[in-house]
Design an enzyme around this catalytic site. Structure first.
Site, PDB file in Angstrom:
ATOM      1  N   HIS A 304       0.784  -1.090  -0.463  1.00 26.61           N
ATOM      2  CA  HIS A 304       0.118   0.254   0.009  1.00 26.61           C
ATOM      3  C   HIS A 304       0.634   1.300  -0.180  1.00 26.61           C
ATOM      4  CE1 HIS A 304      -3.809  -2.249   0.140  1.00 26.61           C
ATOM      5  NE2 HIS A 304      -3.568  -3.020   0.812  1.00 26.61           N
ATOM      6  N   ASP A 367      -1.020  -5.108   5.608  1.00 20.58           N
ATOM      7  CA  ASP A 367      -1.892  -5.912   4.371  1.00 20.58           C
ATOM      8  C   ASP A 367      -1.761  -6.408   3.351  1.00 20.58           C
ATOM      9  OD1 ASP A 367      -2.435  -3.061   4.730  1.00 20.58           O
ATOM     10  OD2 ASP A 367      -4.395  -3.775   3.962  1.00 20.58           O
ATOM     11  N   GLU A 368      -2.153  -6.894   2.738  1.00 19.93           N
ATOM     12  CA  GLU A 368      -1.938  -7.745   1.606  1.00 19.93           C
ATOM     13  C   GLU A 368      -0.829  -7.265   1.142  1.00 19.93           C
ATOM     14  OE1 GLU A 368      -6.200  -6.244   0.359  1.00 19.93           O
ATOM     15  OE2 GLU A 368      -6.002  -4.851   0.372  1.00 19.93           O
ATOM     16  N   VAL A 369       0.395  -7.702   1.240  1.00 20.89           N
ATOM     17  CA  VAL A 369       1.804  -7.462   1.362  1.00 20.89           C
ATOM     18  C   VAL A 369       1.462  -9.367   0.131  1.00 20.89           C
ATOM     19  CG1 VAL A 369       4.228  -8.069   1.624  1.00 20.89           C
ATOM     20  CG2 VAL A 369       2.685  -6.824   3.014  1.00 20.89           C
TER      21      VAL A 369
END
Lengths: 602, 602
Positions: A304, A367-369
């Site tokens: 992100h 989050d969301e690596v």
């Protein structure tokens, strides 16, 4: 309560307000029937005993028009008196101290809210004085923390010389402010008599069940103006939530003006004007504190990130296409943990944020690596091999992530000068097989964003973590709208009704480990929202969460429905563009609309 | 177009605007790549040739930033000139006549829109004069009808003395106003140079495919303010729709102030203030006409009545419980066709509406009549038996309905003094076995609200009816939110994305009978909407319908996506709180976001 004393109430009210009756003959009165207000025709000759909807709502049922419902004692007398807006005074109780300026601000805000209820004529129509005494036990506690005692008691009575007295007693300002909010909710505007009124006797003791009660606002997918952020804080505070979790940056834009690294927002903001300057942040943090609200900053990493960092070599995969191979939504972008100078930049940003937010907890995102982003970047893979002999399996990239997270935390701690709790999202790193090794449970709080039934919840509870619940199936406010990377609807459809937020109980999900839930948070991710609809996306739905977290009621949304409609109206009166939930008809004929409602029986 | 002349364009623009370049060095320029605008870093030394996003959007692709796409010739030259807001004049072409005051109003509105694009500094920054000549062939046609020619042509060129000339030629004001809207859309604000600009050469011819292009707004389930109705008209007009279908009353409330029957709104409005007075209606009708918009009044009957009629015996089943037995949502209520004085009341209301709206078509509603409501009312059933010997089967109640509809129409016609087209919703009465007997096809237009694939559509087309398409599966804007009579989501969930509105083609549904479609209409029923979110529910989604109806493009939403984002921004600039569709990032990097987009190829 009502059935025994309704007539008494009406007579008392009219003994002193009869002369102010509006010129136009009123057509409707409200009767309290079986605990619900019903619109009824005024019969000839009974115009003077007509009851306004707001008076009926306040007195007809156990919790009146209060939102959220108090958790302690509650007694609202059924005699209303006319009060004089121009003679409302808020006293600070124990003289000048650290908390006095907060009380002054809180009092000012309180008066503004009361004023917004009524017509100018009602404001200047006389009535009894109201003295509000704020008795705050610890005048030095001016920062909200997870340990802050937010309890309060409120006592309203009439003095012998005919003035109204309201005493709010609380261990801290944060409890006292909740008391002020409750006091504001028992003051009503009677549109039949064009007056502000309040009950002559009130006694309420109250405190929240959970210490963390939040709203997440994303200001990076689309920019959200300072005015809208302030309105959001107003509504948070009106609903006795206590946290604005500010997801301030993301891949799409970098609106945060870092004093140490101003180039990030110069390059990364959507435009020169779509930024948050240090003075904007200062203003927001102050505004929030006065309203009993913590602003929790999130600097999301290592995924992100993207816009703003173009002049560095810190970001891998930025806007790499086809995006679906390297991230969950366009554009992609993820920090490259192998760049040593990255950590200097992070430390600069942490320094700025710590100075401006003075956070009691901090959010590091996480989050969301995307493993495939790192895996597709040759220099990263080569570095892993050369430095540590790591391969390209999931556990190898987890180690790489740990390289990032450990250094980031070290830099953060150095700037904070102490070890404050860090919040991180559920992710690959919070899986059972990794979490305890990499995220010590005395340091990290985990925020759940998978479903409430996901096994990760019980696994983390069993492992002893403190959790914040943001399960997307009940608490993501952006769900249900159009698709934006394709047709149809967006990923977490359908739209989540307020009823689902209301019934989403941490206690139920947590079972015998429910005490590990610090609370919960509703999230507004703003891919498809900007200033035009922040209010209507969040409100009044998040108020349903507010009552759940404040009270953990044993009842479900059906019992709360009439009050929910009242609270929605309250938010609108205060300038929040909260969505309508039902026809206004259902507010005027309580419990006539739902299937199976009281008045639906044959 | 762009690739050959991009350099030429940049040089010309800078030959006269270089000196106004903002003080702050710009960071970003926009390049037109394969027909899409892409944000790119300005390279050192090239600051002066930077191109603003709005300039790129206008010139990069075939339809520029126009919405809806024109249907005739289109040529937008790639040389932009700086224009002077204070030297824009709108000439009426052929002297004083009936249309002149409309043109003055349209011109004023046009200037206001241009002004809203730019900063005060840009407004006063000089530039070329712009003379707009409105050449309207028929100056007497000041009422929009289904036969109105809405075509126009727009020609922009530079005079020998360096002024800009725009000539709009059209058979009627309604076409001319569309031309003015198009002209407004080719004038841009360049934020890099802080200037209003327009192309030196434009030639566009244009006309809509369908004559009826509407938005339905329900102001009875919840009250909608006059200001919000006007904003809705602004957006209708910005999108070249032409009808506001005003569903003004319903069972829930009667906000319409009938001069002949003022008691209806006195009793039936939600409050004294939540009404539409005769002067409100007059103001709205005038406001709409100036913007090329017809206001089509609907007085829905015989169902959908209740509040307001309490002092009569005209309404059966009002608020009868359990409501689900007698209507589709609370509260129930339906006219009792056996009451002779009912028709006098209807005639009064028709008289008032005809006088105020001067309608070219009128909507009589006629949806969701409950046979069980009439069947459960003994006096009705007895009357049917006594007067006609009718039984209690569906066809008997259809005859009863005909008693109502025939008399209502007769009263309407008497007041109108002529036979104008009447619109009615699909219902039991429009079923194949009844429709031709009761609703003559030369008199009634049928509005479809069932799905686009419902067999009633082809049956009505085969029978020769003219139709308006409002199939709920693509055109109901209230779908997808929370349930309000129970938990979960509302009845027509899920939420309908703009893509679905865009792709909902009357031509495709109508096949070889497509010419019987007068057009279509998106509907906002307001059970769960009031002033706070009318804008964001309708816009920008209804603009997708607007392009479908204006152009019936052979392409689908994917081709329109970048322009849709631009038009949404246009609506916001004009004060419409239109919902965001995507991160602003996707506006700055066109076609980078959708799956399968141009820049997603590996």
């Amino acid at each position: 309560m009502w059935s025994n004393s309704c007539i008494f109430f009406v007579i008392l009210v009219l003994s002193f307000i009869g002369e102010n009756l509006c010129q136009t003959t009123p057509v409707w009165t409200y009767e309290c029937i079986e605990g619900y207000c019903q619109k009824r025709r005024i019969t000839p000759g009974s115009e003077n005993t007509a009851i306004s909807l707001s008076a009926c709502q306040l007195l007809c049922s156990g919790y009146g028009s209060l939102w959220p419902q108090p958790t302690g004692e509650i007694s609202i007398g059924n005699v209303l008196v006319h009060i004089n807006f121009n003679s409302i005074d808020i006293l600070e109780g124990r003289g000048e101290n650290s908390v006095a300026s907060l009380i002054r601000a809180g009092g000012k805000n309180f008066k503004k809210q009361i004023e917004s209820l009524a017509t100018p004529r009602a404001i200047n129509s006389g009535g009894k004085s109201l003295i509000v005494t704020m008795d705050i036990a610890d005048p030095e506690k001016t920062q909200l923390t997870l340990d802050t005692d937010e309890s309060y008691s409120l006592k309203v009575s009439e003095t012998s010389d005919g003035r109204m007295n309201a005493t709010i007693s609380a261990p801290t300002y944060f409890g006292g402010r909740h008391g002020l909010e409750t006091l504001g909710q028992v003051i009503i505007y009677d549109d039949l008599r064009d007056q502000l009124q309040m009950p002559k006797d009130v006694y309420i003791t109250d405190k929240p069940v959970y210490p963390y009660r939040g709203i997440l606002l994303d200001t990076a997918r689309n920019y959200i103006s300072v005015a809208t952020i302030k309105r959001t804080i107003d509504a948070i505070s009106a609903s006795k939530l206590n946290t604005l979790h500010w997801h301030i940056t993301d891949t799409h834009s970098f609106p945060y003006v870092s004093t140490s690294r101003p180039e990030l927002s110069q390059i990364g903001a959507y435009s020169k004007k779509k930024v948050y300057t240090p003075s904007d942040v200062e203003e927001i943090v102050k505004y929030a504190k006065e309203r009993g609200v913590r602003v929790l900053p999130e600097f999301d990493a290592p995924a992100h990130v993207g816009e703003g960092w173009q002049d560095t070599d810190f970001v891998a995969c930025f806007n790499k296409q086809p995006w679906q191979d390297y991230c969950v939504e366009p554009p992609c972008g993820q920090f490259d943990p192998t760049r040593p100078k990255l950590y200097d930049a992070l430390e600069n940003i942490y320094k700025d944020m710590i100075a401006q937010f003075n956070p009691d907890i901090f959010h590091m995102g996480g989050d969301e690596v995307s493993m495939s982003c790192w895996n597709s970047t040759p220099s990263i893979v080569e570095w892993m091999k050369a430095a540590y002999g790591w391969d390209r399996k999931e556990e190898d990239f987890i180690k790489l992530w740990d390289v990032f997270q450990s250094q980031a935390l070290e830099r953060f701690d150095r700037q904070a000068g102490k070890k404050i709790p860090i919040v991180m999202w559920t992710s690959t790193l919070t899986k059972k097989e990794y979490v305890e090794q990499y995220l010590p449970k005395d340091r990290y709080i985990i925020q759940i964003w998978t479903t409430g039934r996901d096994k990760v919840v019980s696994e983390l509870l069993d492992a002893g973590y403190r959790l914040i619940l943001s399960n997307y199936d009940a608490l993501y406010l952006d769900c249900g709208y159009a698709g934006w990377v394709q047709g149809g609807n967006n990923w977490c459809s359908p739209y989540i009704g307020w009823q689902k937020l209301y019934d989403n109980s941490p206690a139920e999900i947590g079972g015998n480990r429910k005490n590990q839930f610090l609370g919960a948070e509703a999230a507004l991710w703003t891919e498809q929202v900007d200033d035009t609809s922040v209010d209507s996306r969040i409100w009044p739905r998040a108020a349903a969460l507010a009552e759940r977290l404040w009270a953990e009621p044993t009842t479900n949304w059906r019992a709360a429905e009439p009050r929910m409609l009242i609270h929605r109206q309250r938010l609108v009166n205060r300038g929040i563009q909260a969505d309508a939930l039902e026809p206004e008809w259902c507010l005027q004929y309580e419990e006539n609309c739902p299937l199976g409602g009281k008045f639906n029986r044959p």
